[in-house]
Scaffold this motif. Sequence first.
Motif, PDB file in Angstrom:
ATOM      1  N   VAL A  29     -14.333  -3.641 -21.101  1.00 18.41           N
ATOM      2  CA  VAL A  29     -14.386  -5.011 -21.619  1.00 18.41           C
ATOM      3  C   VAL A  29     -15.031  -5.908 -20.576  1.00 18.41           C
ATOM      4  CG1 VAL A  29     -13.021  -6.900 -22.542  1.00 18.41           C
ATOM      5  CG2 VAL A  29     -12.254  -4.553 -22.848  1.00 18.41           C
ATOM      6  N   PRO A  30     -16.212  -6.422 -20.851  1.00 18.57           N
ATOM      7  CA  PRO A  30     -16.808  -7.352 -19.887  1.00 18.57           C
ATOM      8  C   PRO A  30     -16.281  -8.767 -20.104  1.00 18.57           C
ATOM      9  CG  PRO A  30     -18.373  -6.777 -21.618  1.00 18.57           C
ATOM     10  CD  PRO A  30     -17.093  -6.124 -21.976  1.00 18.57           C
ATOM     11  N   VAL A  31     -15.865  -9.403 -19.015  1.00 18.48           N
ATOM     12  CA  VAL A  31     -15.439 -10.811 -19.108  1.00 18.48           C
ATOM     13  C   VAL A  31     -16.265 -11.601 -18.106  1.00 18.48           C
ATOM     14  CG1 VAL A  31     -13.110 -10.456 -19.947  1.00 18.48           C
ATOM     15  CG2 VAL A  31     -13.542 -10.343 -17.521  1.00 18.48           C
ATOM     16  N   LEU A  32     -16.628 -12.776 -18.511  1.00 17.71           N
ATOM     17  CA  LEU A  32     -17.502 -13.582 -17.663  1.00 17.71           C
ATOM     18  C   LEU A  32     -16.693 -14.166 -16.501  1.00 17.71           C
ATOM     19  CD1 LEU A  32     -20.387 -14.634 -17.453  1.00 17.71           C
ATOM     20  CD2 LEU A  32     -19.628 -16.673 -18.653  1.00 17.71           C
ATOM     21  N   ALA A  33     -17.169 -13.907 -15.263  1.00 18.15           N
ATOM     22  CA  ALA A  33     -16.516 -14.499 -14.091  1.00 18.15           C
ATOM     23  C   ALA A  33     -17.205 -15.812 -13.801  1.00 18.15           C
ATOM     24  CB  ALA A  33     -16.634 -13.558 -12.904  1.00 18.15           C
ATOM     25  N   HIS A  34     -16.421 -16.864 -13.748  1.00 20.80           N
ATOM     26  CA  HIS A  34     -17.014 -18.191 -13.572  1.00 20.80           C
ATOM     27  C   HIS A  34     -17.054 -18.609 -12.115  1.00 20.80           C
ATOM     28  CE1 HIS A  34     -17.073 -19.159 -17.844  1.00 20.80           C
ATOM     29  NE2 HIS A  34     -15.943 -18.485 -17.913  1.00 20.80           N
ATOM     30  N   ARG A  35     -16.125 -18.125 -11.332  1.00 18.35           N
ATOM     31  CA  ARG A  35     -15.894 -18.737 -10.046  1.00 18.35           C
ATOM     32  C   ARG A  35     -15.612 -17.656  -9.028  1.00 18.35           C
ATOM     33  NH1 ARG A  35     -10.795 -21.003  -8.429  1.00 18.35           N
ATOM     34  NH2 ARG A  35     -11.111 -22.622  -6.864  1.00 18.35           N
ATOM     35  N   ARG A  36     -16.125 -17.841  -7.798  1.00 16.96           N
ATOM     36  CA  ARG A  36     -15.909 -16.840  -6.755  1.00 16.96           C
ATOM     37  C   ARG A  36     -14.455 -16.847  -6.312  1.00 16.96           C
ATOM     38  NH1 ARG A  36     -14.511 -18.512  -2.108  1.00 16.96           N
ATOM     39  NH2 ARG A  36     -14.535 -20.773  -1.847  1.00 16.96           N
ATOM     40  N   GLY A  37     -14.072 -15.768  -5.661  1.00 16.43           N
ATOM     41  CA  GLY A  37     -12.725 -15.731  -5.098  1.00 16.43           C
ATOM     42  C   GLY A  37     -12.143 -14.337  -5.176  1.00 16.43           C
ATOM     43  N   LEU A  38     -10.983 -14.226  -4.563  1.00 16.85           N
ATOM     44  CA  LEU A  38     -10.250 -12.971  -4.653  1.00 16.85           C
ATOM     45  C   LEU A  38      -9.364 -13.111  -5.882  1.00 16.85           C
ATOM     46  CD1 LEU A  38      -9.476 -10.247  -3.478  1.00 16.85           C
ATOM     47  CD2 LEU A  38      -7.784 -11.397  -2.080  1.00 16.85           C
ATOM     48  N   VAL A  39      -9.729 -12.402  -6.904  1.00 16.24           N
ATOM     49  CA  VAL A  39      -9.081 -12.596  -8.210  1.00 16.24           C
ATOM     50  C   VAL A  39      -7.923 -11.624  -8.327  1.00 16.24           C
ATOM     51  CG1 VAL A  39      -9.436 -12.563 -10.681  1.00 16.24           C
ATOM     52  CG2 VAL A  39     -11.292 -13.212  -9.170  1.00 16.24           C
ATOM     53  N   ARG A  40      -6.817 -12.161  -8.759  1.00 14.33           N
ATOM     54  CA  ARG A  40      -5.646 -11.314  -8.873  1.00 14.33           C
ATOM     55  C   ARG A  40      -5.269 -11.148 -10.344  1.00 14.33           C
ATOM     56  NH1 ARG A  40      -1.129  -9.651  -6.065  1.00 14.33           N
ATOM     57  NH2 ARG A  40       0.748  -9.568  -7.352  1.00 14.33           N
ATOM     58  N   PHE A  41      -5.180  -9.926 -10.770  1.00 10.67           N
ATOM     59  CA  PHE A  41      -4.644  -9.610 -12.103  1.00 10.67           C
ATOM     60  C   PHE A  41      -3.212  -9.144 -11.914  1.00 10.67           C
ATOM     61  CE2 PHE A  41      -9.180  -9.148 -12.663  1.00 10.67           C
ATOM     62  CZ  PHE A  41      -9.394  -9.796 -13.860  1.00 10.67           C
TER      63      PHE A  41
END
Lengths: 406, 757
Positions: A152-164
């Motif tokens: 599933v591709p989701v658009l990343a809008h913003r930089r950062g260390l993303v936590r799921f």
Amino acid sequence: MPAVRTPLSRRPTRVRRRYHLRTPAYVYMLVTVLIAVGAFNSQNNLLFWAFGFALATLVVSGVLSGTMLMGLEVERRALGDTRAGHPLVLSYTVRNQNSLVPAFAMRIEEIEPARVWWRRAARVATPWTEHCDRPRVFVAHVGPGEAVSARVPVLAHRRGLVRFEGVRVISSFPFGLIRKTMEFPLAEEVVVTPRRAEPPARARDRLGRAGDAAIASRRQGPGDEFFSLREYVEGDSPRAIAWRASARRMETGASGTGLLVRQNASPAPARLWVVLRLNPGAAAAADDNERAIALATGLVEDAAEQGLSVGLAVPRAGVLLRPLAGRAAVLACARELGVLHLPDLRTSADDGRFPAAAAAPGALVVVVHAGPVDQTFGPGASGETVHVSSDEAAPTEGAPSAGGAA
Amino acid sequence: MNIEAKLNAAMCWTVAVGVLAFAAADGAVSLMLLGVAGPLIAYVAGRPDPRRPGGGPWTLPRWLAGVLVFLAITSALLSATVMRDGTPLVSNLGAFLTYVQLIKLFDRRATRDEAQLLGLSVFTAIAAVLTSNSLAVGVLLAAYTPLAVTTAMRIEVASGRDLGAGVTVMAGRALWADLRRAVGASVVCACLLAAAVFVAAPRGVGNDWLGTFGAVPRAEVGFTDNIRLGQQGNLNERPTPVFEVTVTDGEGRNIGDPLRPMYFRGATRDTYDRRGIWLNSNEASRQSRELPEGGELLLDAPGPRPSLVMQTVQMRARIRGGDDYVFALWRPVAVRFQHPVQAAALRSDLTVKQAESGIRWSGRRTYTVVSALTDTDSDALEDGGRIGSEFATGPIADLARRVLAERLAPVAGAAGPADPLRGAEPRLAASVLRDFLRANYSYTLEMSLPREGQDPIEMFLFDTRRGHCEYFASALVAMCQSVGIPARIVAGYMATEFNALTGQYTVRESNAHAWAEVHVGPGRWLTMDPSPPADLERIHAPSRGLLARLKSWYDLIEFNWNEAVVTFDSASQSRLFRPYDERSGALQGAFERARKAVRRAGRNLGLISGDDAVSLAGRVAWWGAVSFVMLGIAYLARRRLLAPGRARRGGEMLDDEMRRLLAAARFYPRALRRLERAGLGKPRGRSGRAHAAALRRRHPEIAEPLATLAEIYEQVRFGRRALTQSDVATAAASLSRLEEALRARRRRRAERSARPA
């Protein structure tokens, strides 16, 4: 500052199940009660039958959906890092370990950070909701013992260390009356690297000129600069023999042929230090900082493309990456720039000094200023320094800028 | 076939069967046609078609669907209020639901619409249950149940489409096979549980507490004791079953015979008032008595067992008007009712009238009549019959005397017409008159009006010479009475349709008949039917052949349906559990205890009347306890009901700060609403900027401000940045530019559409 990753093994693995009635269920129960009242009042036997069927439907709905979700397992993996403005690909796998009951009509959602029921880590990583779109996945069916998966591709809008945090499976099957939810704690972190901003023309020109000039490296290679001498071995070119040094050696009565061969150093790319001068504290400076980060990304990429060896220093964040060449430099710098957490920037004056490592002679230094240029900030007279302001950054054509650099 | 097409098929089937069930219950042929045609067209129109724009199904425009629903509501309200035509409320409601369903079939855009449609269909099925309990309705509802379950499950499976265009859908290998299995298992389990509830639900509790709420209007049949001659029109030939009757001898042997018609007498009439109306002269002396469930009315000593005939009558329909007669082959000596009844016996003619009891009864209406074959000599049982003076003189008397004189002359010698009965038995004289009528008059169901002032019997005898059974019976009774023979008309049924499969006679509305009884001696009345036997056979004889055989099977199924489902009552419950009682006293004991406890609770609450009902204070205490429990349940339900709402209002994944930030960015949803209204709505899976890019080629003047608005919004939403004064001003300007562009577009479109082609 590098991201601090929480050990995943310490996170809870217990799956949480929740049931709650939806509005149609209340309507349904009201109608069931009315049917019951009508049946008892009128002794209409078909109404008794309808009442029995209405009750039975509720029971069957609860049992079927409960059994259906009992043997369900969900996995989620992020397939690598991504850049802001580009899709982040998540891979979901749903496995039904029940050998008899199939599972139907399940919505898969990422758990919002405010809703996690297990302990939240105080982290540099920020919740996925601040970085990317909501992944929308629907599992129409998983047979008994079967597994289905999808990317599933989701658009990343913003930089950062993303936590799921985890994955939630929601189903109202079979009759849409009871909504069953299962939450799987599946913590995972992904770096969304910054967008790229085009460096100003003067910076690009300077990078181009620096790319043409190479320096000797500390390794033997096919360059023109002297590296070392070694003993002659058969097969060495006679043109490589260092006659004077061989003569001096023979005078000392060395054993063997006494011949020495000259070895050249390998040509090394010119070094570039990208020094990022961020403004701590003021919320108004956030845009400037983001633009500066995007500009630094653009500089790193352009420099690597020019064949320069690129180092990165962010004094207020304590980031210091020794110069690397090629793709490795881009990746390393992008990751570091991606995980920069602006609220954690150091504010004391000492922390904002020009990094000593970048002041080494012979390196080109590009200082990217968040906001106006401060000419006093630099390595002094030891090297050439180019000052670039974040205001000079031009956004890359077509890339969205939300929360990002430009 | 994909998910959409499968759902479309299931939905159309469900709606069609639901509407058909209601139409069959209500007897509405037009709804039946609509129920077939509407879903059929909707099925064709609802299939996804790649040739259509968007590839989706054809749907009604929203405005048109709205207008049609409004018309349906208006029509239902008008017919329920202004144009009160006597149609029951449930019929109006069912018709309204049908119309709305047919409209909604063409207005399905999302899963929510499908769910609403299914809900309407379920309500229609409930309306069918409230309208009729017939076998046809039962069969259609049995077909409806798995269809509705299938549709509900398919709606859930198709609900993924609501997540938007960019949703990723995963599915295993055998979706439809697994779904079929799930439907089958669910329906079987639900039916078993429903059967358990059906059997165990205590009958009699709460009966009639809320009036007729939930009651089925019972079928009414046209038997009437009102014999009125001289009316124009056809007699009723409807085949509606009225009752089934099993005839056994005293030893319990079935004595039914397909070749042997049986006369079931109901009411008698012996007085004619010259306006064509027959009355019972002794009606006022009818003695009424309230009998409980299982009560017995004893009219005479039954006599020796071999001489008895038992008739067990199971009523299939309520007699129009509520009053009914006990139908019996011969005069009854005892009647045992299995339902509470107001029984009124008239000893003069040994008829029993049963009226609605004070206790409403919805179970089976069955009674057993014991008739004695041997006549008793007791004059106390009945008088000698009435000889009215209405026919002592006049053309009827003249005709009777003439006929008797002609036919009895050889028997009576030279008595002459002046005294035709001298020396002749009443039985013989009545037979002569009966034969005269049979030979010289023809049978017809079509009747014409008598002339002004003309007596209907005289019209029959001297003018038309054609008539139906009431005319023949009236003529015979009038002629007998005119020559001094006591006689009376009997109204009842002539049973000819013997079903060998059930061992029962099925008596239908078309079997209604009238004949005569002639007093032939003390306490002895002779049944005489003056209607021509050939005509009677033609009218009443059951058809034979394949259809008749199929019909007898249908009757058998219908009988069992009525026996097992429609009339299942507390007695049936006891019978059902009796075998288990012998094997396991505990089970039956537990069931009985539970049933008694429920009944006791019902009595304490005043829901059931009974001798041991509690006092007012006790009842108040009971109601208080029940109210307390109900309030507790309501409180818990309210908490559960509001909890998800609170969670929803808590906002999906938005913290307080973000909500505050977004509150300042309301321009963005407003812009999206404007676009939606203009038909340029943003799909769910697309970002604002991507939508602007998509619009750029055809609508650059709209795309440009939209892109600006989306950028500012995304900076707030994803950048967590508060709006600056400059942002607010830019957003306001962009929004007004967007609105202006949309207005201009609307104007252009209007002008284009107004331009002549």
